[in-house]
Design a protein around this motif. Structure first.
Motif, PDB file in Angstrom:
ATOM      1  N   ARG A  11       0.723  -1.278  -0.030  1.00 59.53           N
ATOM      2  CA  ARG A  11       0.080   0.020   0.057  1.00 59.53           C
ATOM      3  C   ARG A  11       0.976   1.355   0.024  1.00 59.53           C
ATOM      4  O   ARG A  11       0.410   2.132  -0.564  1.00 59.53           O
ATOM      5  N   ILE A  12       1.972   1.171   0.777  1.00 56.78           N
ATOM      6  CA  ILE A  12       2.833   2.400   1.040  1.00 56.78           C
ATOM      7  C   ILE A  12       3.444   2.579  -0.480  1.00 56.78           C
ATOM      8  O   ILE A  12       3.314   3.679  -1.056  1.00 56.78           O
ATOM      9  N   ARG A  13       3.892   1.622  -1.146  1.00 60.82           N
ATOM     10  CA  ARG A  13       4.569   1.838  -2.662  1.00 60.82           C
ATOM     11  C   ARG A  13       3.528   2.289  -3.780  1.00 60.82           C
ATOM     12  O   ARG A  13       3.774   2.583  -4.440  1.00 60.82           O
ATOM     13  N   TYR A  18      -1.731   4.888   4.855  1.00 55.41           N
ATOM     14  CA  TYR A  18      -1.297   3.945   5.792  1.00 55.41           C
ATOM     15  C   TYR A  18      -1.210   4.672   7.194  1.00 55.41           C
ATOM     16  O   TYR A  18      -0.926   5.769   7.276  1.00 55.41           O
ATOM     17  N   ALA A  23       2.821   1.049   9.978  1.00 55.06           N
ATOM     18  CA  ALA A  23       3.986   0.845   9.380  1.00 55.06           C
ATOM     19  C   ALA A  23       5.197   0.847  10.557  1.00 55.06           C
ATOM     20  O   ALA A  23       6.391   1.155   9.946  1.00 55.06           O
ATOM     21  N   ASP A  95       9.950   8.704   3.898  1.00 54.71           N
ATOM     22  CA  ASP A  95       9.261   7.652   4.213  1.00 54.71           C
ATOM     23  C   ASP A  95       9.226   6.338   3.110  1.00 54.71           C
ATOM     24  O   ASP A  95       9.282   5.412   3.290  1.00 54.71           O
ATOM     25  N   VAL A  96       9.501   7.104   1.990  1.00 53.69           N
ATOM     26  CA  VAL A  96       9.890   6.220   0.632  1.00 53.69           C
ATOM     27  C   VAL A  96      11.146   7.008   0.003  1.00 53.69           C
ATOM     28  O   VAL A  96      11.483   7.838   0.488  1.00 53.69           O
ATOM     29  N   THR A 115       6.070  12.405   1.897  1.00 55.35           N
ATOM     30  CA  THR A 115       4.795  12.223   2.758  1.00 55.35           C
ATOM     31  C   THR A 115       3.924  13.192   2.942  1.00 55.35           C
ATOM     32  O   THR A 115       4.348  14.546   3.172  1.00 55.35           O
ATOM     33  N   PHE A 130       0.198   9.289   3.152  1.00 58.77           N
ATOM     34  CA  PHE A 130       0.523   8.793   2.097  1.00 58.77           C
ATOM     35  C   PHE A 130       1.917   9.121   1.470  1.00 58.77           C
ATOM     36  O   PHE A 130       2.332  10.176   2.026  1.00 58.77           O
ATOM     37  N   SER A 131       2.522   8.271   0.867  1.00 59.95           N
ATOM     38  CA  SER A 131       3.868   8.545   0.466  1.00 59.95           C
ATOM     39  C   SER A 131       4.193   8.260  -1.017  1.00 59.95           C
ATOM     40  O   SER A 131       3.840   7.312  -1.347  1.00 59.95           O
TER      41      SER A 131
END
Length: 196
Positions: A11-13, A18, A23, A95-96, A115, A130-131
């Motif tokens: 979901r993050i990707r 989230y 996380a 975060d990503v 993010t 979200f990220s």
């Protein structure tokens, strides 16, 4: 990795919402203590600073200069190419992934944030967010106090004016300024004559 953690990571990707609790399994990737140590080192202690950067960042190229202090949510999701210069108070909300190309210069007080949070307060329970990744292509220059928001790609050679808030992709070889940041002109060969 558990099925739950794998589902949250998927979901993050995808850029979906989230929560902090969901996380939490990512916490070991945070490099807060190492970032603290880096920010306390003497500027002249280049070997120690380099060693720490290699431990903090996901990857770091040759001839990298990152002035103290800098801040990062994780550090491990930041990838920097060769010949990078990052001035003081650079903040990575990583975060990503944040991918930075070669020959990139970043002025003081810049924030790169992958993010964001939903607008409606009921959706911000447990720090829901979200990220989306950020990409700075080769030879980008970002002016002081600019903010680059989630999912943005800044194209090769582009310049982002001081104080800008970059909400969408910027094409290569462009000068872009403002809130929200907009392209004002192309960078041309005429610029080779000197300062413009």
């Amino acid at each position: 990795m558990s099925e739950h953690d794998a589902a949250v990571l998927a979901r993050i990707r995808q850029g979906s919402l989230y929560t902090e609790s969901e996380a939490a399994f990512l916490a070991p990737q945070r490099r807060a203590d190492l970032i603290f140590d880096y920010n306390q080192t003497r500027p002249s202690d280049t070997d120690r600073r380099r060693t720490l950067l290699e431990q903090i960042l996901g990857s770091v190229g040759a001839r990298t200069v990152l002035l103290s202090p800098f801040h990062a949510g994780f550090g491990s999701n930041v990838h920097i190419g060769d010949d990078f210069f990052g001035n003081v108070n650079l903040t990575f909300v990583d975060d990503v992934e944040i991918r930075i190309g070669n020959g990139v210069m970043i002025a003081p007080g810049v924030t790169l944030t992958t993010t964001g949070h939903p607008v409606h307060p009921d959706l911000r329970v447990d720090f829901r967010r979200f990220s989306e990744p950020i990409v700075l292509e080769d030879k980008v220059w970002i002016g002081s106090n600019a903010v680059v928001l989630p999912g943005v790609r800044i194209g090769y050679g582009s310049v982002i004016g001081a104080g800008s808030v970059v909400t969408h992709d910027i094409p290569p070889m462009s000068v872009a300024v403002g809130v929200p940041c907009r392209v004002t002109r192309a960078i041309t060969q005429d610029e080779l004559r000197g300062r413009v």
